[in-house]
Design a protein around this motif. Structure first.
Motif, PDB file in Angstrom:
ATOM      1  N   ARG A   1       0.816  -1.218   0.000  1.00  0.00           N
ATOM      2  CA  ARG A   1       0.000   0.000   0.000  1.00  0.00           C
ATOM      3  C   ARG A   1       0.848   1.265   0.000  1.00  0.00           C
ATOM      4  NH1 ARG A   1      -0.167  -2.357   4.952  1.00  0.00           N
ATOM      5  NH2 ARG A   1       0.316  -1.038   6.732  1.00  0.00           N
ATOM      6  N   THR A   2       1.950   1.316   0.706  1.00  0.00           N
ATOM      7  CA  THR A   2       2.782   2.523   0.690  1.00  0.00           C
ATOM      8  C   THR A   2       3.506   2.671  -0.643  1.00  0.00           C
ATOM      9  OG1 THR A   2       4.573   1.308   1.759  1.00  0.00           O
ATOM     10  CG2 THR A   2       3.120   2.583   3.173  1.00  0.00           C
TER      11      THR A   2
ATOM     12  N   GLN B   1       3.085   5.858  -3.233  1.00  0.00           N
ATOM     13  CA  GLN B   1       4.207   6.602  -3.813  1.00  0.00           C
ATOM     14  C   GLN B   1       4.145   6.583  -5.330  1.00  0.00           C
ATOM     15  OE1 GLN B   1       7.759   4.836  -2.248  1.00  0.00           O
ATOM     16  NE2 GLN B   1       7.361   5.528  -0.170  1.00  0.00           N
TER      17      GLN B   1
END
Length: 76
Positions: free
Chosen positions: A34-35, A39
């Motif tokens: 998810r991160t 990004q």
């Protein structure tokens, strides 16, 4: 960025991850990445739209235009 996402998280999707025994599949892949996906979406947004008037390159462009305007003779 996309390469790092695929190299580090694709094994979770395929079920070959050694750190996550018993966890595999689409939702585990999305949860763990998810991160990275955030990004990637942010970078794509800046690539498409641009940084805007508050960016460093816009300020440099404005200051260069002011310097050029001040250097030109008046009534040329």
């Amino acid at each position: 960025m996309l390469g790092a996402l695929l190299i580090t998280k694709l094994s979770i999707l395929w079920g070959d991850a050694t750190l996550f025994a018993g966890e595999s599949g689409w939702w585990d892949f999305i949860h763990e990445s998810r991160t990275d996906l955030a990004q990637l979406c942010g970078s794509l947004f800046l690539l498409i739209v641009g940084a805007g008037v508050y960016s460093i390159d816009a300020r440099l462009h404005r200051s260069a235009a002011v310097t050029r305007a001040a250097a030109e003779p008046v009534g040329g």
